[in-house]
Design a protein around this motif. Structure first.
Motif, short mmCIF file in Angstrom:
data_model
loop_
_atom_site.label_atom_id
_atom_site.label_comp_id
_atom_site.label_asym_id
_atom_site.label_seq_id
_atom_site.Cartn_x
_atom_site.Cartn_y
_atom_site.Cartn_z
N ASN A 134 10.99 8.35 45.11
CA ASN A 134 11.46 8.67 43.76
C ASN A 134 10.99 10.05 43.29
OD1 ASN A 134 12.93 6.22 42.59
ND2 ASN A 134 11.13 5.34 43.59
N MET B 173 14.85 14.36 42.25
CA MET B 173 15.33 15.59 41.61
C MET B 173 15.63 16.66 42.65
SD MET B 173 16.28 16.61 38.64
CE MET B 173 15.42 15.75 37.35
N ALA C 281 16.12 5.10 36.07
CA ALA C 281 16.28 6.55 36.03
C ALA C 281 15.26 7.17 35.09
CB ALA C 281 17.69 6.91 35.58
N TRP D 114 16.75 12.55 33.62
CA TRP D 114 17.68 12.55 34.74
C TRP D 114 19.02 13.20 34.35
CZ3 TRP D 114 16.92 12.59 39.55
CH2 TRP D 114 17.98 12.43 40.44
N TRP E 189 22.74 7.27 38.93
CA TRP E 189 21.48 6.59 39.30
C TRP E 189 21.76 5.11 39.29
CZ3 TRP E 189 16.53 8.87 40.08
CH2 TRP E 189 15.50 7.94 40.30
#
Length: 139
Positions: free
Chosen positions: A85, A89, A105, A109, A115
């Motif tokens: 995780n 990005m 999310a 985000w 997501w």
């Protein structure tokens, strides 16, 4: 399993492993060469959130953000040494159009990257996604 799976690569691997068993959601059966939809890839996967863009076309599945290409579904997996995780990005900045994760999310985000929260990311990656990327050319 490789961390950067293209539709063609996975099709070759799956054909060798699956034999003549039932296949579903192949690129040819969907009548296009653009890749399967996110919704079709997630059929049978236990979701914790709705699929925000079920018609989104997926060109690659990756669980290593460094291997993400445009149109990828990035699968963020909790590991022993690190948590996928934290690389979501980075995957989005490299062209991922969707992220699959056990976590919700993040608040920041980007809205242009789908997501999807699932119960078990490893389980989601294991079977339905692999079968969905098979190509009829390798039968």
């Amino acid at each position: 399993m490789s961390n950067g799976i293209t539709v063609a690569d996975e099709a070759r691997k799956s054909a060798a492993k699956c034999g003549e068993g039932e296949r579903k959601h192949t690129v040819a059966e969907q009548g296009h060469r653009l890749g399967p939809t996110l919704g079709s890839l997630l059929e049978g996967v236990e979701l914790h959130s709705a699929v925000p863009s079920p018609d989104l076309r997926i060109q690659q599945i990756a669980c290593d953000s460094r291997k993400v290409q445009a149109g990828a579904l990035f699968v963020a997996i909790h590991g022993v040494a690190t948590d996928g995780n934290i690389y979501a990005m980075d995957a989005a900045s490299r062209g991922a159009t969707a992220v699959l994760s056990e976590d919700p999310a993040p608040a920041e985000w980007p809205r242009n990257v789908a997501w999807v929260q699932v119960r078990e990311a490893r389980k989601a990656l294991a079977s339905p996604l692999r079968i969905s990327l098979e190509s009829p050319q390798t039968r």
